[in-house]
Motif scaffolding. Structure first.
Motif, PDB file in Angstrom:
ATOM      1  N   UNK A  78       0.292  -1.111   9.758  1.00 33.41           N
ATOM      2  CA  UNK A  78       1.528  -1.191  10.540  1.00 33.41           C
ATOM      3  C   UNK A  78       1.230  -1.202  12.033  1.00 33.41           C
ATOM      4  N   UNK A  79       0.323  -0.341  12.450  1.00 36.52           N
ATOM      5  CA  UNK A  79      -0.034  -0.287  13.868  1.00 36.52           C
ATOM      6  C   UNK A  79      -0.596  -1.625  14.328  1.00 36.52           C
ATOM      7  N   UNK A  89       0.832  -1.206   0.000  1.00 35.77           N
ATOM      8  CA  UNK A  89       0.000   0.000   0.000  1.00 35.77           C
ATOM      9  C   UNK A  89       0.866   1.255   0.000  1.00 35.77           C
ATOM     10  N   UNK A  90       1.930   1.238   0.809  1.00 37.67           N
ATOM     11  CA  UNK A  90       2.827   2.394   0.859  1.00 37.67           C
ATOM     12  C   UNK A  90       3.524   2.604  -0.482  1.00 37.67           C
ATOM     13  N   UNK A 107      -6.073  11.734  -3.957  1.00 36.57           N
ATOM     14  CA  UNK A 107      -6.992  11.301  -2.903  1.00 36.57           C
ATOM     15  C   UNK A 107      -6.761   9.831  -2.556  1.00 36.57           C
ATOM     16  N   UNK A 108      -6.605   9.002  -3.575  1.00 32.97           N
ATOM     17  CA  UNK A 108      -6.370   7.572  -3.341  1.00 32.97           C
ATOM     18  C   UNK A 108      -5.036   7.353  -2.635  1.00 32.97           C
ATOM     19  N   UNK A 109      -4.009   8.076  -3.038  1.00 32.77           N
ATOM     20  CA  UNK A 109      -2.695   7.907  -2.403  1.00 32.77           C
ATOM     21  C   UNK A 109      -2.738   8.316  -0.936  1.00 32.77           C
ATOM     22  N   UNK A 110      -3.486   9.370  -0.616  1.00 31.60           N
ATOM     23  CA  UNK A 110      -3.624   9.776   0.786  1.00 31.60           C
ATOM     24  C   UNK A 110      -4.338   8.692   1.588  1.00 31.60           C
ATOM     25  N   UNK A 111      -5.392   8.129   1.002  1.00 31.74           N
ATOM     26  CA  UNK A 111      -6.097   7.044   1.677  1.00 31.74           C
ATOM     27  C   UNK A 111      -5.212   5.831   1.884  1.00 31.74           C
ATOM     28  N   UNK A 165      -2.873   6.361   4.846  1.00 34.84           N
ATOM     29  CA  UNK A 165      -3.584   6.146   6.110  1.00 34.84           C
ATOM     30  C   UNK A 165      -3.797   4.653   6.359  1.00 34.84           C
ATOM     31  N   UNK A 166      -4.150   3.935   5.314  1.00 34.85           N
ATOM     32  CA  UNK A 166      -4.338   2.485   5.414  1.00 34.85           C
ATOM     33  C   UNK A 166      -3.028   1.808   5.808  1.00 34.85           C
TER      34      UNK A 166
END
Length: 300
Positions: free
Chosen positions: A59-60, A18-19, A46-50, A53-54
């Motif tokens: 990772x968390x 995703x990153x 917008x998709x890259x920002x989402x 966040x994903x």
């Protein structure tokens, strides 16, 4: 419930993919926009920002000492939604998207589908108890109440409805003492009832239950369902362990049902133990005025 390797790995690989996808969208915005037949960059940004966040959420999750399978489930559902939307977009806008763009979208969707399936299988393995073949969820809650004071409250089988919000009523049938062989009857707020047979009793420390799943009207989708409580002393008070093991009906629903059980249990039972801790002080001359009950980040 200690087989965390597969789920951690799936979450980490998904986060890395995703990153990488987000970074490529940001670095090669023009190229990717042309591949997809987009006239503006707003959607890609917008998709890259989402995706970033994903990535952070994945990772968390993966780095927690106690994996929360319900979080992995919603990540898997998000992946599956991505796959569905990718297919729909390529079908609806087939004539507007260049062939290379369609190949790119479907290829990415294939990887995302793989991540979703790996995570779902990882959830299954996380909850599977190889010794019994059943699926297990367990939690440990710490409170300041001493174990010797907390045990009588936990051991009062018929009073569980005083503490568990979902229960409207509970009783031990035939007025039997709380011990092996006793049957507890519970009714939830929806009016659904079920019975639990005490199969093991260790005075002062633990008991185990078998849910009578063959009874008419048993409300849970499980062919086998077990559970139990135990309490042990610590330097700061006590630790209470609550566990369930079950075979979902149908069995393939385990990666969905167990996270749902885990979410509700992890949310509600620290509060249940806090109420029990307060009740354990009712007959004391100098009761502890306030109690904290904390879910421990520990597999059990």
């Amino acid at each position: 419930m200690k087989n965390t390797t597969l789920l951690r790995a799936a979450l980490l690989i998904n986060s890395a993919f995703s990153a990488l996808s987000a970074l490529l969208m940001l670095l090669w915005t023009d190229t990717i926009a042309n591949l997809l037949g987009l006239s503006t960059h707003g959607l890609l940004l917008l998709v890259s920002a989402g995706l970033l966040l994903f990535t952070a959420d994945l990772l968390h999750q993966a780095l927690q000492p106690r994996l929360a399978s319900w979080r992995a489930l919603y990540a898997s559902m998000a992946d599956l939604l991505w796959v569905v939307l990718s297919v729909l977009l390529t079908v609806v806008f087939y004539s507007a998207i260049p062939t290379a763009g369609i190949v790119l979208v479907i290829s990415i969707a294939g990887f995302v589908l793989l991540f979703a399936l790996l995570q779902l299988y990882g959830i299954r393995q996380l909850h599977l108890n190889p010794a019994t073949g059943l699926y297990r969820h367990c939690l440990v809650v710490r409170t300041q109440a001493p174990a010797r004071q907390l045990w009588p409250v936990i051991a009062d089988l018929g009073s569980i409805s005083r503490f568990v919000p979902m229960l409207a009523h509970s009783e031990v049938l035939n007025d039997l003492p709380a011990a092996q062989g006793a049957v507890r009857r519970c009714t939830n707020q929806k009016g659904q009832s079920w019975s639990e047979l005490c199969t093991d009793w260790q005075e002062g420390t633990s008991f185990s239950l078998r849910f009578l799943t063959d009874e008419p009207g048993f409300p849970f989708p499980a062919s086998v369902m077990l559970g139990g409580w135990s309490v042990q002393s610590t330097d700061q008070g006590s630790e209470v362990t609550i566990w369930w093991e079950l075979m979902p009906k149908p069995a393939w629903m385990a990666p969905v049902m167990l996270p749902m059980l885990a979410f509700g249990a992890d949310k509600d039972f620290p509060g249940v133990i806090a109420k029990m801790a307060v009740a354990s002080q009712e007959q004391l001359e100098e009761p502890i005025s306030q109690f904290r009950a904390r879910l421990l980040p520990r597999l059990c």
